[in-house]
Scaffold this motif. Sequence first.
Motif, mmCIF file in Angstrom:
data_model
loop_
_atom_site.group_PDB
_atom_site.id
_atom_site.type_symbol
_atom_site.label_atom_id
_atom_site.label_comp_id
_atom_site.label_asym_id
_atom_site.label_seq_id
_atom_site.Cartn_x
_atom_site.Cartn_y
_atom_site.Cartn_z
ATOM 1 N N ALA A 148 -2.812 -1.819 16.576
ATOM 2 C CA ALA A 148 -1.528 -1.889 15.874
ATOM 3 C C ALA A 148 -0.516 -0.870 16.381
ATOM 4 O O ALA A 148 0.680 -1.037 16.167
ATOM 5 C CB ALA A 148 -1.746 -1.689 14.379
ATOM 6 N N CYS A 149 -0.973 0.178 17.059
ATOM 7 C CA CYS A 149 -0.051 1.266 17.410
ATOM 8 C C CYS A 149 0.844 0.881 18.584
ATOM 9 O O CYS A 149 0.358 0.693 19.702
ATOM 10 C CB CYS A 149 -0.827 2.535 17.766
ATOM 11 N N ARG A 192 3.286 4.425 11.301
ATOM 12 C CA ARG A 192 2.333 4.033 10.257
ATOM 13 C C ARG A 192 1.858 2.585 10.330
ATOM 14 O O ARG A 192 1.370 2.041 9.356
ATOM 15 C CB ARG A 192 2.900 4.354 8.867
ATOM 16 N N TYR A 193 1.994 1.956 11.481
ATOM 17 C CA TYR A 193 1.396 0.628 11.641
ATOM 18 C C TYR A 193 -0.132 0.744 11.570
ATOM 19 O O TYR A 193 -0.811 -0.175 11.133
ATOM 20 C CB TYR A 193 1.797 -0.008 12.974
ATOM 21 N N CYS A 194 -0.646 1.893 12.012
ATOM 22 C CA CYS A 194 -2.098 2.095 11.999
ATOM 23 C C CYS A 194 -2.643 2.124 10.576
ATOM 24 O O CYS A 194 -3.715 1.592 10.305
ATOM 25 C CB CYS A 194 -2.458 3.385 12.730
ATOM 26 N N ILE A 195 -1.879 2.756 9.665
ATOM 27 C CA ILE A 195 -2.350 2.858 8.277
ATOM 28 C C ILE A 195 -2.416 1.465 7.664
ATOM 29 O O ILE A 195 -3.347 1.131 6.945
ATOM 30 C CB ILE A 195 -1.433 3.785 7.452
ATOM 31 N N LYS A 196 -1.397 0.657 7.990
ATOM 32 C CA LYS A 196 -1.403 -0.712 7.480
ATOM 33 C C LYS A 196 -2.588 -1.492 8.060
ATOM 34 O O LYS A 196 -3.235 -2.263 7.353
ATOM 35 C CB LYS A 196 -0.100 -1.428 7.850
ATOM 36 N N ALA A 197 -2.860 -1.278 9.339
ATOM 37 C CA ALA A 197 -3.892 -2.083 10.010
ATOM 38 C C ALA A 197 -5.306 -1.688 9.595
ATOM 39 O O ALA A 197 -6.203 -2.529 9.582
ATOM 40 C CB ALA A 197 -3.750 -1.961 11.525
ATOM 41 N N CYS A 198 -5.517 -0.414 9.262
ATOM 42 C CA CYS A 198 -6.882 0.053 8.943
ATOM 43 C C CYS A 198 -7.341 -0.565 7.629
ATOM 44 O O CYS A 198 -6.754 -0.314 6.582
ATOM 45 C CB CYS A 198 -6.930 1.567 8.846
ATOM 46 N N PRO A 199 -8.407 -1.380 7.655
ATOM 47 C CA PRO A 199 -8.851 -2.020 6.410
ATOM 48 C C PRO A 199 -9.539 -1.034 5.477
ATOM 49 O O PRO A 199 -9.794 -1.361 4.323
ATOM 50 C CB PRO A 199 -9.820 -3.095 6.898
ATOM 51 N N TYR A 200 -9.863 0.159 5.992
ATOM 52 C CA TYR A 200 -10.542 1.171 5.169
ATOM 53 C C TYR A 200 -9.570 2.233 4.670
ATOM 54 O O TYR A 200 -9.955 3.147 3.966
ATOM 55 C CB TYR A 200 -11.681 1.803 5.972
ATOM 56 N N LYS A 201 -8.306 2.136 5.081
ATOM 57 C CA LYS A 201 -7.236 3.070 4.700
ATOM 58 C C LYS A 201 -7.696 4.517 4.868
ATOM 59 O O LYS A 201 -7.605 5.333 3.957
ATOM 60 C CB LYS A 201 -6.758 2.780 3.270
ATOM 61 N N LYS A 202 -8.180 4.796 6.075
ATOM 62 C CA LYS A 202 -8.695 6.131 6.364
ATOM 63 C C LYS A 202 -7.758 6.916 7.287
ATOM 64 O O LYS A 202 -8.160 7.915 7.872
ATOM 65 C CB LYS A 202 -10.103 6.012 6.978
ATOM 66 N N LEU A 231 -4.544 -9.370 13.689
ATOM 67 C CA LEU A 231 -4.436 -8.319 12.681
ATOM 68 C C LEU A 231 -3.942 -8.925 11.369
ATOM 69 O O LEU A 231 -3.108 -9.823 11.375
ATOM 70 C CB LEU A 231 -3.455 -7.238 13.141
ATOM 71 N N GLN A 232 -4.457 -8.400 10.271
ATOM 72 C CA GLN A 232 -4.073 -8.915 8.962
ATOM 73 C C GLN A 232 -3.038 -7.995 8.304
ATOM 74 O O GLN A 232 -3.107 -6.777 8.448
ATOM 75 C CB GLN A 232 -5.313 -9.028 8.070
ATOM 76 N N PRO A 233 -2.075 -8.580 7.589
ATOM 77 C CA PRO A 233 -1.029 -7.750 6.975
ATOM 78 C C PRO A 233 -1.579 -6.889 5.836
ATOM 79 O O PRO A 233 -2.621 -7.196 5.256
ATOM 80 C CB PRO A 233 -0.032 -8.783 6.435
ATOM 81 N N SER A 234 -0.842 -5.828 5.560
ATOM 82 C CA SER A 234 -1.223 -4.928 4.463
ATOM 83 C C SER A 234 -0.016 -4.080 4.130
ATOM 84 O O SER A 234 0.712 -3.663 5.018
ATOM 85 C CB SER A 234 -2.374 -4.032 4.915
ATOM 86 N N PRO A 235 0.219 -3.798 2.851
ATOM 87 C CA PRO A 235 1.257 -2.819 2.537
ATOM 88 C C PRO A 235 0.726 -1.406 2.790
ATOM 89 O O PRO A 235 -0.476 -1.217 2.983
ATOM 90 C CB PRO A 235 1.499 -3.044 1.042
ATOM 91 N N LEU A 236 1.630 -0.436 2.821
ATOM 92 C CA LEU A 236 1.189 0.958 2.881
ATOM 93 C C LEU A 236 0.823 1.388 1.466
ATOM 94 O O LEU A 236 1.559 1.096 0.528
ATOM 95 C CB LEU A 236 2.346 1.851 3.364
ATOM 96 N N PRO A 237 -0.295 2.080 1.299
ATOM 97 C CA PRO A 237 -0.560 2.635 -0.029
ATOM 98 C C PRO A 237 0.561 3.633 -0.365
ATOM 99 O O PRO A 237 1.145 4.235 0.534
ATOM 100 C CB PRO A 237 -1.890 3.378 0.142
#
Lengths: 244, 333
Positions: B142-143, B168-178, B67-73
């Motif tokens: 991610a969940c 909210r690990y799922c929101i970070k993991a989703c590359p489409y932020k859906k 999994l790739q890191p991402s901040p939360l929008p």
Amino acid sequence: MRIRLLVIIVLVSLQLSAGSWAQTGVKLAAGQSLSVAASSAGIDTLLSGGPAAWNQIAAKHVALNRTPPLYDTDEPATLEIPSVDVRVARTGGKLLVQLTWRDATHDAVTLAEVPNTPPETRFRKVQTEADDRFFDAAAIMFPEKAGTGAIAPSLQMGDAEHPVAIYYWNATRGPMLMQAQGRSTTRRTGKTFPASGSYQNGQWSVIFQLPDLPAGTTVAFAVWNGGQKDRDGRKYFSVWQVLE
Amino acid sequence: MSKHQYAMVMDLNKCLGCQTCTIACKKLWTDRDGTGYMYWNNVETRPGLGYPRQWDRIGGGWRDGALQPSPLPTMDDYGHAWEYNYEQRLYEGKKQPVMPSPDPKSGVNWDEDVGGMNEDENYFFYLPRICNHCTYPACLEACPRKAIYKRDEDGIVVIDQDRCQGYRYCIKACPYKKIYFNEVTGKSEKCIFCYPRLEKGEVNACAAQCPGRLRFVGLLDDPESPVHKLVLVHKIALPLFPEKGTQPNVFYVPPFNPPKRENYGKSIQEDPRVPLDYLIYLFGPEVKDVIMRLETELKKTQEGGRSEALQLLIGRDAETRFHVRPPLVQIQV
């Protein structure tokens, strides 16, 4: 005693660093005892945080550990909260536990109240105001079945043979009673319990009302720092303490 | 992987950007407390910021099996809700014009029709987006609560609201932020591919309402379904950002991309209206082959022949566009 304590610390750290999240119970260290003071103050006085009543009770300084990074994508976290002070009082057939810890960031909000009418009947719905904030929280965990002898449940939310009760308090969402029997099995019971929290001068003081627990019960503490995006297993935790 | 997989194909050449799909979804699923900023379906102008803004550059998804890191929008990225001062204007006799408050700085469809410039020519197209119901969902992995699961019978990815704790690990993991966080319930929510409708033999609300008739729905593994034909037989539909590694099950027919000027008889490679690099950015290098295939089909019809692929893309009636089956797998409860 020091050597035994050291052995336990090594065992716990091995358990954590190896990532082999043990599902069985752990042997308790001697010296992790927590005294219970009989208090003449009433439940309400203690719950409201009355300093006169709480100051009479000696605090135990309990060291907190930081969980290792759980997920590859986790941001690294520093040890900002090294310890929690614990006071335990018995009164009116209940245990009142006060946790105090220093936290430089006050992470709590007042969420908009949801009207008591169904959303479809209202023109305006309650808005989500932030999606990226996490709140300060604390919890006390103890085995649901008392008297398991020298073996305490796994520190990771108990295990299949030793379910645990978790009294969780969140600075925004308030208290909720949870139950678990092993890592990632924590669930909300839908029940709540009396608790209160206040933040002053960079310090949280949270009071939990627990059922009366017999001497020898193991309890463990956890603290979440919202400013460090703590939630889930991303938190501070203590090892098991034994009620005297 | 699931036993079967529902999929959707959207023909970007037909999208009007009218947002009827967005409203159909909103009225049906996200008209509750805490869902104000949620658009399980949204339509954004491309090139553009997207919703949440810059979601395509924020992170998440898979690389080399990790999994790739991402901040939360943030809510700034989604845009804060605003109200208008109607009371002051209409009832209190104040003379100031009707104004929004707080001053809006971002929002869904914020940069509608702005698009980009290709040398001296403006260009844009619309990109409707729902959850991709990925074959390898990063959110599911991610969940830590195991609250997200992929339905074995149809591949639809859903969040169990009883298990979700709002980490909210799922929101970070989703590359489409859906995936969206509902602060009122303290849980995360997303598109459910209208599974309650599908189970009754009704197609997804967004697809049913689409006036442009650009959405095709069916099982990817059903040879009779239009999505199977468009994706696997005619090979003219591609997933968005395939390099994110989740294998989306929403596919797009890319813009035909005619030449900018004097288009008759010219190849897309000579003078493309939408820079090919931008389409490659969205759909990967295969997009070039797909556009060539579309061009070949178009040429066939222009020369009096018949193109099965283009006939299907016209999608004259619901029977052509949708192939909704009753549940094929009975899950034992």
